[in-house]
Write an enzyme that holds these catalytic residues in place. Structure first.
Site, PDB file in Angstrom:
ATOM      1  N   GLU A   1       0.836  -0.785   0.210  1.00 43.11           N
ATOM      2  CA  GLU A   1      -0.368   0.020  -0.547  1.00 43.11           C
ATOM      3  C   GLU A   1       0.649   1.188  -0.185  1.00 43.11           C
ATOM      4  OE1 GLU A   1      -3.598  -1.443   2.314  1.00 43.11           O
ATOM      5  OE2 GLU A   1      -2.101  -1.597   3.612  1.00 43.11           O
TER       6      GLU A   1
ATOM      7  N   CYS B   1       3.440   8.471   0.792  1.00 40.15           N
ATOM      8  CA  CYS B   1       4.283   7.649   2.126  1.00 40.15           C
ATOM      9  C   CYS B   1       4.226   6.481   1.190  1.00 40.15           C
ATOM     10  CB  CYS B   1       3.064   7.393   3.300  1.00 40.15           C
ATOM     11  SG  CYS B   1       4.109   6.390   4.318  1.00 40.15           S
TER      12      CYS B   1
ATOM     13  N   CYS C   1       8.403  -4.665  15.672  1.00 36.58           N
ATOM     14  CA  CYS C   1       7.861  -3.893  16.068  1.00 36.58           C
ATOM     15  C   CYS C   1       6.653  -4.529  17.019  1.00 36.58           C
ATOM     16  CB  CYS C   1       8.344  -2.636  15.476  1.00 36.58           C
ATOM     17  SG  CYS C   1       9.854  -2.077  14.992  1.00 36.58           S
TER      18      CYS C   1
ATOM     19  N   CYS D   1       3.285  -2.297  15.191  1.00 32.52           N
ATOM     20  CA  CYS D   1       3.459  -2.121  14.551  1.00 32.52           C
ATOM     21  C   CYS D   1       2.608  -3.427  13.155  1.00 32.52           C
ATOM     22  CB  CYS D   1       4.661  -2.039  13.633  1.00 32.52           C
ATOM     23  SG  CYS D   1       4.341  -1.786  12.172  1.00 32.52           S
TER      24      CYS D   1
ATOM     25  N   ASN E   1      -1.842   5.300  16.552  1.00 30.79           N
ATOM     26  CA  ASN E   1      -2.898   4.262  15.968  1.00 30.79           C
ATOM     27  C   ASN E   1      -3.683   3.162  16.179  1.00 30.79           C
ATOM     28  OD1 ASN E   1      -3.108   7.504  13.819  1.00 30.79           O
ATOM     29  ND2 ASN E   1      -1.223   6.607  13.225  1.00 30.79           N
TER      30      ASN E   1
HETATM   31  N1  SAH Z   1      10.290   1.021   9.176  1.00 28.96           N
HETATM   32  C1  SAH Z   1      10.705   1.613   9.316  1.00 28.96           C
HETATM   33  C2  SAH Z   1       9.882   3.099   8.476  1.00 28.96           C
HETATM   34  C3  SAH Z   1       8.300   2.044   8.221  1.00 28.96           C
HETATM   35  S1  SAH Z   1       7.526   2.537   9.622  1.00 28.96           S
HETATM   36  C4  SAH Z   1      10.875   2.627  10.292  1.00 28.96           C
HETATM   37  O1  SAH Z   1       9.979   2.056  11.375  1.00 28.96           O
HETATM   38  O2  SAH Z   1      11.051   3.406  10.985  1.00 28.96           O
HETATM   39  C5  SAH Z   1       7.138   4.461   9.946  1.00 28.96           C
HETATM   40  C6  SAH Z   1       6.694   5.063  11.323  1.00 28.96           C
HETATM   41  O3  SAH Z   1       5.492   4.786  12.106  1.00 28.96           O
HETATM   42  C7  SAH Z   1       8.322   4.235  12.343  1.00 28.96           C
HETATM   43  O4  SAH Z   1       7.980   5.229  12.923  1.00 28.96           O
HETATM   44  C8  SAH Z   1       7.320   3.339  12.844  1.00 28.96           C
HETATM   45  O5  SAH Z   1       7.189   3.203  14.254  1.00 28.96           O
HETATM   46  C9  SAH Z   1       5.286   4.067  12.838  1.00 28.96           C
HETATM   47  N2  SAH Z   1       4.342   3.471  13.260  1.00 28.96           N
HETATM   48  C10 SAH Z   1       4.329   1.555  13.077  1.00 28.96           C
HETATM   49  N3  SAH Z   1       3.255   1.557  13.264  1.00 28.96           N
HETATM   50  C11 SAH Z   1       2.610   2.806  13.988  1.00 28.96           C
HETATM   51  C12 SAH Z   1       1.491   2.998  14.707  1.00 28.96           C
HETATM   52  N4  SAH Z   1       0.270   2.033  14.726  1.00 28.96           N
HETATM   53  N5  SAH Z   1       0.940   4.418  14.828  1.00 28.96           N
HETATM   54  C13 SAH Z   1       1.646   5.243  14.655  1.00 28.96           C
HETATM   55  N6  SAH Z   1       2.185   5.149  13.894  1.00 28.96           N
HETATM   56  C14 SAH Z   1       3.489   3.658  13.344  1.00 28.96           C
HETATM   57 FE1  SF4 Z   2       9.084  -1.605  12.782  1.00 25.60          FE
HETATM   58 FE2  SF4 Z   2       7.086  -1.275  11.895  1.00 25.60          FE
HETATM   59 FE3  SF4 Z   2       9.211  -0.176  10.735  1.00 25.60          FE
HETATM   60 FE4  SF4 Z   2       9.053  -2.720   9.757  1.00 25.60          FE
HETATM   61  S1  SF4 Z   2       7.435  -1.168   9.203  1.00 25.60           S
HETATM   62  S2  SF4 Z   2      10.908  -1.233  11.395  1.00 25.60           S
HETATM   63  S3  SF4 Z   2       8.270  -3.882  12.383  1.00 25.60           S
HETATM   64  S4  SF4 Z   2       8.206  -0.456  12.566  1.00 25.60           S
END
Ligand code: SAH
Ligand code: SF4
Length: 343
Positions: A86, A103, A114, A117, A291
């Site tokens: 997406e 994005c 993580c 996430c 979120n």
């Molecule tokens: N993997 C990379 C880029 C994609 S995630 C990274 O982690 O930086 C983009 C951002 O969204 C990151 O800062 C991540 O920690 C954050 N993120 C992940 N899950 C989230 C959620 N449920 N609500 C808000 N931000 C979130």
């Molecule tokens: Fe962590 Fe999600 Fe970013 Fe992957 S996409 S590094 S699981 S925050």
């Protein structure tokens, strides 16, 4: 879209001169054309050849959703092997003008897991190619060109960890930045990493004005490792060392992403630890509203967020509170899970 030199080659093999490639590029990248049929400068048989052999996008376009709250758009792309990713378009308009930020995803799923996430929950499936990444932006640029606008900014904050797909990501950055293609300013592009040190080291050596964002989320090693497994092999000390080196080499500030998780990282102590960690460093902190995604984390309350902001501001750390976009279409940070029916 194929690379310029590859397009020239494909057309040459089919008996067409180089200027045809120029016309195609001009139409697709500058005029917003996504249908060869409508490129009036091309002869009919070339249009047919292109339709069969050179798809404008390297994927199929699936469902597109538009947020009723803020106009944010999310689209599902179906890759040639059936996998799905997406991308999201966020449109901003204020006194300083209009910004259209896409994005993009860099991988199908993510290996880093993580705890908070939704993408991490999916696990890793495969890397995207440079073309698949750049085409996500091209797709939205076409939508915007129909309204005489364009993509001005790109953030690598969709699905996947960009620095675990380093070469393809950097190749896609170069395509986006190429003046023959979308000509997006390097300063308008931000790559976000969860803290892959090897990637940060390589990124420091790129001679590009692209911004670096780091998902910090917890200001202590133990707490961070608990919700971000990447922090075990890439410790906070070493991460900060690599970021200091990045700043030294590039003289560019680092953006720190900090998702406020209720009762996990949003306390007064956490804010003080964060302020101490970043004291004297060339940085900007983005506090992000969490979120909720069905995972066992809750977003922080308004008063916790405000207190957190106040402590950082009081310590002289540049900080802003980021407003979450596209929540009603599950297009907000960390909600991308590549599901057709999400939302
Ligand atoms: N993997 C990379 C880029 C994609 S995630 C990274 O982690 O930086 C983009 C951002 O969204 C990151 O800062 C991540 O920690 C954050 N993120 C992940 N899950 C989230 C959620 N449920 N609500 C808000 N931000 C979130
Ligand atoms: Fe962590 Fe999600 Fe970013 Fe992957 S996409 S590094 S699981 S925050």
């Amino acid at each position: 879209m194929l690379k310029y030199k590859d397009l020239i080659e494909v057309l040459k093999n089919a008996g067409y001169p180089k200027f045809r490639a120029e016309q195609v590029f001009q139409a697709v990248y500058k005029k917003g054309g996504n249908d060869y049929e409508n490129i009036s400068t091309l002869p009919g048989e070339l249009k047919e050849f292109l339709k069969e052999n050179v798809p404008v996008y390297s994927f199929g376009v699936g469902n597109r959703m538009v947020s009723k709250i803020d106009g944010t758009q999310k689209v599902l792309f179906e890759l040639c092997d059936g996998k799905k990713v997406e991308a999201v378009l966020m449109r901003y308009s204020d006194k300083t003008g209009k910004r259209n930020t896409v994005c993009v995803s860099s991988q199908v799923g993510c290996a880093l897991k993580c705890a908070f996430c939704a993408t991490g929950k999916l696990g890793f499936s495969r890397d995207l190619t440079a073309e698949e990444i750049a085409d996500q932006v091209l797709y939205f640029d076409h939508i915007l060109k129909a309204e005489e606008e364009r993509v001005t900014n790109v953030v690598y904050m969709g699905m996947g960890e960009p620095f675990l797909n380093y070469d393809k990501v950097m190749k896609s950055v170069r395509i986006l930045n190429d003046e023959k293609c979308l000509n997006i300013a390097a300063r308008g592009i931000t790559v976000s990493t969860s803290g892959v040190i090897e990637g940060i080291e390589k990124f420091s050596e790129e001679n590009l004005q692209v911004n670096l964002a780091v998902s910090l989320h917890v200001p202590t090693q133990d707490g961070r490792a608990e919700i971000m497994p990447i922090a075990r092999a890439n410790s906070l000390d070493k991460l900060m060392e690599s970021l200091d080196d990045y700043v030294f080499r590039t003289n560019r500030r680092v953006s720190y992403e900090y998702v406020l998780l209720k009762g996990v990282n949003d306390g007064v102590e956490d804010a003080r630890d964060l302020a101490e960690l970043l004291q004297g460093r060339l940085c900007h902190v983005n506090l992000i509203q969490y979120n909720e995604t069905g995972l066992p984390f809750k977003k922080s309350g308004k008063s916790e967020g405000e207190k957190f902001l106040e402590i950082l501001e009081g310590s002289g750390v540049p900080v802003s509170l980021r407003i979450s976009r596209g929540q009603d279409i599950f297009g907000a940070c960390g909600q991308l899970a590549g599901k057709e029916n999400a939302g």
